[in-house]
Design a protein around this motif. Structure first.
Motif, PDB file in Angstrom:
ATOM      1  N   HIS A  50       0.831  -1.201   0.000  1.00 55.40           N
ATOM      2  CA  HIS A  50       0.000   0.000   0.000  1.00 55.40           C
ATOM      3  C   HIS A  50       0.868   1.254   0.000  1.00 55.40           C
ATOM      4  O   HIS A  50       1.678   1.462   0.913  1.00 55.40           O
ATOM      5  CB  HIS A  50      -0.904   0.016   1.231  1.00 55.40           C
ATOM      6  CG  HIS A  50      -1.949  -1.042   1.207  1.00 55.40           C
ATOM      7  ND1 HIS A  50      -3.127  -0.910   0.506  1.00 55.40           N
ATOM      8  CD2 HIS A  50      -2.003  -2.275   1.775  1.00 55.40           C
ATOM      9  CE1 HIS A  50      -3.856  -1.995   0.655  1.00 55.40           C
ATOM     10  NE2 HIS A  50      -3.196  -2.843   1.415  1.00 55.40           N
ATOM     11  N   ALA A  51       0.688   2.082  -1.026  1.00 52.41           N
ATOM     12  CA  ALA A  51       1.416   3.346  -1.135  1.00 52.41           C
ATOM     13  C   ALA A  51       0.420   4.497  -1.184  1.00 52.41           C
ATOM     14  O   ALA A  51      -0.725   4.333  -1.617  1.00 52.41           O
ATOM     15  CB  ALA A  51       2.294   3.351  -2.385  1.00 52.41           C
ATOM     16  N   GLY A  52       0.860   5.662  -0.737  1.00 54.09           N
ATOM     17  CA  GLY A  52       0.002   6.828  -0.753  1.00 54.09           C
ATOM     18  C   GLY A  52       0.043   7.540  -2.084  1.00 54.09           C
ATOM     19  O   GLY A  52       1.007   7.406  -2.840  1.00 54.09           O
ATOM     20  N   PRO A  53      -1.040   8.300  -2.395  1.00 48.46           N
ATOM     21  CA  PRO A  53      -2.220   8.544  -1.559  1.00 48.46           C
ATOM     22  C   PRO A  53      -3.169   7.346  -1.542  1.00 48.46           C
ATOM     23  O   PRO A  53      -3.262   6.598  -2.501  1.00 48.46           O
ATOM     24  CB  PRO A  53      -2.885   9.753  -2.235  1.00 48.46           C
ATOM     25  CG  PRO A  53      -2.480   9.642  -3.682  1.00 48.46           C
ATOM     26  CD  PRO A  53      -1.092   9.079  -3.654  1.00 48.46           C
ATOM     27  N   ASP A  54      -3.862   7.187  -0.406  1.00 50.24           N
ATOM     28  CA  ASP A  54      -4.757   6.051  -0.209  1.00 50.24           C
ATOM     29  C   ASP A  54      -5.854   6.492   0.751  1.00 50.24           C
ATOM     30  O   ASP A  54      -5.900   7.644   1.182  1.00 50.24           O
ATOM     31  CB  ASP A  54      -3.959   4.870   0.355  1.00 50.24           C
ATOM     32  CG  ASP A  54      -4.648   3.526   0.138  1.00 50.24           C
ATOM     33  OD1 ASP A  54      -5.839   3.508  -0.225  1.00 50.24           O
ATOM     34  OD2 ASP A  54      -3.991   2.497   0.355  1.00 50.24           O
ATOM     35  N   LEU A  55      -6.743   5.586   1.104  1.00 49.82           N
ATOM     36  CA  LEU A  55      -7.779   5.912   2.094  1.00 49.82           C
ATOM     37  C   LEU A  55      -7.161   6.365   3.407  1.00 49.82           C
ATOM     38  O   LEU A  55      -7.681   7.240   4.097  1.00 49.82           O
ATOM     39  CB  LEU A  55      -8.644   4.683   2.377  1.00 49.82           C
ATOM     40  CG  LEU A  55      -9.655   4.231   1.332  1.00 49.82           C
ATOM     41  CD1 LEU A  55     -10.418   3.033   1.866  1.00 49.82           C
ATOM     42  CD2 LEU A  55     -10.607   5.361   0.980  1.00 49.82           C
ATOM     43  N   TYR A  56      -6.026   5.731   3.750  1.00 50.52           N
ATOM     44  CA  TYR A  56      -5.358   6.000   5.026  1.00 50.52           C
ATOM     45  C   TYR A  56      -3.927   6.432   4.755  1.00 50.52           C
ATOM     46  O   TYR A  56      -3.395   6.243   3.663  1.00 50.52           O
ATOM     47  CB  TYR A  56      -5.389   4.736   5.900  1.00 50.52           C
ATOM     48  CG  TYR A  56      -6.766   4.162   6.045  1.00 50.52           C
ATOM     49  CD1 TYR A  56      -7.717   4.787   6.851  1.00 50.52           C
ATOM     50  CD2 TYR A  56      -7.140   3.009   5.351  1.00 50.52           C
ATOM     51  CE1 TYR A  56      -9.003   4.280   6.958  1.00 50.52           C
ATOM     52  CE2 TYR A  56      -8.418   2.499   5.455  1.00 50.52           C
ATOM     53  CZ  TYR A  56      -9.351   3.131   6.260  1.00 50.52           C
ATOM     54  OH  TYR A  56     -10.620   2.633   6.356  1.00 50.52           O
ATOM     55  N   ARG A  57      -3.309   7.019   5.756  1.00 47.23           N
ATOM     56  CA  ARG A  57      -1.928   7.454   5.610  1.00 47.23           C
ATOM     57  C   ARG A  57      -1.016   6.250   5.426  1.00 47.23           C
ATOM     58  O   ARG A  57      -1.158   5.237   6.099  1.00 47.23           O
ATOM     59  CB  ARG A  57      -1.487   8.279   6.821  1.00 47.23           C
ATOM     60  CG  ARG A  57      -2.248   9.598   6.920  1.00 47.23           C
ATOM     61  CD  ARG A  57      -1.510  10.629   7.764  1.00 47.23           C
ATOM     62  NE  ARG A  57      -2.232  11.889   7.741  1.00 47.23           N
ATOM     63  CZ  ARG A  57      -2.106  12.823   6.806  1.00 47.23           C
ATOM     64  NH1 ARG A  57      -1.253  12.614   5.804  1.00 47.23           N
ATOM     65  NH2 ARG A  57      -2.799  13.936   6.856  1.00 47.23           N
ATOM     66  N   ARG A  58      -0.067   6.388   4.518  1.00 51.77           N
ATOM     67  CA  ARG A  58       0.876   5.321   4.217  1.00 51.77           C
ATOM     68  C   ARG A  58       2.303   5.792   4.449  1.00 51.77           C
ATOM     69  O   ARG A  58       2.593   6.993   4.425  1.00 51.77           O
ATOM     70  CB  ARG A  58       0.716   4.857   2.767  1.00 51.77           C
ATOM     71  CG  ARG A  58      -0.686   4.371   2.416  1.00 51.77           C
ATOM     72  CD  ARG A  58      -1.163   3.239   3.299  1.00 51.77           C
ATOM     73  NE  ARG A  58      -2.451   2.665   2.877  1.00 51.77           N
ATOM     74  CZ  ARG A  58      -3.153   1.825   3.602  1.00 51.77           C
ATOM     75  NH1 ARG A  58      -2.723   1.443   4.801  1.00 51.77           N
ATOM     76  NH2 ARG A  58      -4.310   1.345   3.153  1.00 51.77           N
ATOM     77  N   ARG A  59       3.177   4.826   4.620  1.00 46.50           N
ATOM     78  CA  ARG A  59       4.579   5.121   4.895  1.00 46.50           C
ATOM     79  C   ARG A  59       5.264   5.773   3.696  1.00 46.50           C
ATOM     80  O   ARG A  59       6.076   6.689   3.842  1.00 46.50           O
ATOM     81  CB  ARG A  59       5.311   3.830   5.273  1.00 46.50           C
ATOM     82  CG  ARG A  59       6.787   3.997   5.572  1.00 46.50           C
ATOM     83  CD  ARG A  59       7.442   2.642   5.800  1.00 46.50           C
ATOM     84  NE  ARG A  59       6.996   2.029   7.033  1.00 46.50           N
ATOM     85  CZ  ARG A  59       7.523   2.274   8.227  1.00 46.50           C
ATOM     86  NH1 ARG A  59       8.514   3.156   8.347  1.00 46.50           N
ATOM     87  NH2 ARG A  59       7.071   1.658   9.298  1.00 46.50           N
ATOM     88  N   LEU A  60       4.956   5.293   2.478  1.00 48.84           N
ATOM     89  CA  LEU A  60       5.694   5.692   1.280  1.00 48.84           C
ATOM     90  C   LEU A  60       4.747   6.047   0.135  1.00 48.84           C
ATOM     91  O   LEU A  60       3.609   5.571   0.075  1.00 48.84           O
ATOM     92  CB  LEU A  60       6.612   4.553   0.818  1.00 48.84           C
ATOM     93  CG  LEU A  60       7.697   4.095   1.802  1.00 48.84           C
ATOM     94  CD1 LEU A  60       8.344   2.808   1.301  1.00 48.84           C
ATOM     95  CD2 LEU A  60       8.741   5.188   2.004  1.00 48.84           C
ATOM     96  N   THR A  61       5.238   6.866  -0.773  1.00 50.86           N
ATOM     97  CA  THR A  61       4.570   7.082  -2.056  1.00 50.86           C
ATOM     98  C   THR A  61       4.959   5.953  -3.004  1.00 50.86           C
ATOM     99  O   THR A  61       5.783   5.091  -2.671  1.00 50.86           O
ATOM    100  CB  THR A  61       5.016   8.409  -2.670  1.00 50.86           C
ATOM    101  OG1 THR A  61       6.437   8.333  -2.915  1.00 50.86           O
ATOM    102  CG2 THR A  61       4.723   9.579  -1.754  1.00 50.86           C
TER     103      THR A  61
END
Length: 285
Positions: free
Chosen positions: A14-25
């Motif tokens: 899971h990478a950001g942006p996502d529903l929730y905050r993530r560690r990495l793009t």
């Protein structure tokens, strides 16, 4: 073009942006996996990571993408898949992974502590219909996506289907002769399949089953279960399902994985199969 089978392939990060905050793009994930000699498939419940994966590959990073067919991203529709295929580009050594909906009514309550990425996003407003009609048959839109997937450079994953939904998807995929289908975190409580179920499905062509590090980290399953699953189904894939800020980084995932594999009694050939050969078989053109 990379030979995916020569490296660790994580089909679920899971990478950001996502529903929730993530560690990495996406780019950050690509750099992290380049650092461990791996390949990463980045995922976002908001929809498609195809374009960001293409951009990362233009920088030489080992990344491919996904599209999750939630209503927020356009829903279960072939045109959503086609748009993501185009954005993914013609140069990837890995197929785009197409997930059936994940923002559905949950039959299992997550133990994760999660911080929303955007304060305006109301996840309840965007709940997506499950894949079955009230009669128990697959929705027409799901059947159309499976049919379209036969002719596109994609592999289909079951998203957050429960056991009955997953079995109906397998039936339709088999009827259509769909080349590749991944049962997402197949034995997680949310999905509900057992090792015995998956042993009985071992002869279904092109059927891959996933067990994730997060399932072990949260205590839903253990290393013994991992060993049982690998011995029951020949196309088991070990992904991470990580990217949460309070969960391990990719290098730590590999270290923990080696401990789990040893406790599971896996041979070197079995480890290579679940971390490299099988995921590359799922994703290769």
């Amino acid at each position: 073009m990379r030979d995916l089978a020569r490296q660790v392939v994580d089909v679920h990060y899971h990478a950001g942006p996502d529903l929730y905050r993530r560690r990495l793009t996406t780019g950050g994930a690509g750099r992290a996996y380049a650092g461990i000699g791996g390949w990463v498939v980045v995922k976002s419940h908001l929809g498609s990571t195809a374009a960001s994966a293409w951009e990362a590959r233009q920088e030489g990073l080992p990344v491919s993408g996904t599209v999750v067919l939630n209503d927020l991203a356009g829903g279960v529709h072939p045109r959503v898949v086609e748009q993501a295929v185009y954005a993914h580009g013609p140069d990837s050594p890995a197929r785009l992974l197409v997930h059936l909906p994940t923002m559905v009514a949950a039959g299992h309550r997550s133990a994760l502590r999660r911080e929303p990425f955007h304060p305006l996003l109301d996840t309840d407003r965007w709940r997506t219909d499950r894949v079955l009609e009230s009669s128990g048959g697959l929705r027409r839109s799901v059947r159309e996506v499976l049919r379209a997937a036969k002719d596109l450079p994609v592999a289909v994953a079951t998203g957050h289907c429960d056991r009955e939904e997953t079995l109906r998807v397998i039936d339709e995929a088999t009827r259509l002769d769909l080349p590749r289908l991944l049962l997402t975190h197949a034995t997680h409580p949310m999905s509900g399949l057992t090792v015995e179920d998956l042993s009985q499905l071992a002869d279904v062509p092109g059927l891959y089953v996933e067990l994730t590090a997060l399932t072990l980290l949260l205590g839903h399953r253990d290393a013994r279960h991992l060993g049982d699953l690998v011995r029951a189904h020949p196309r088991t894939v070990f992904g991470s399902d990580l990217g949460q800020p309070d969960q391990p980084e990719p290098a730590e995932w590999l270290r923990l994985s080696r401990e789990w594999f040893a406790r599971a009694g896996l041979t070197a050939a079995q480890v290579r199969a679940i971390t490299s050969v099988n995921p590359s078989g799922l994703l290769s053109p």
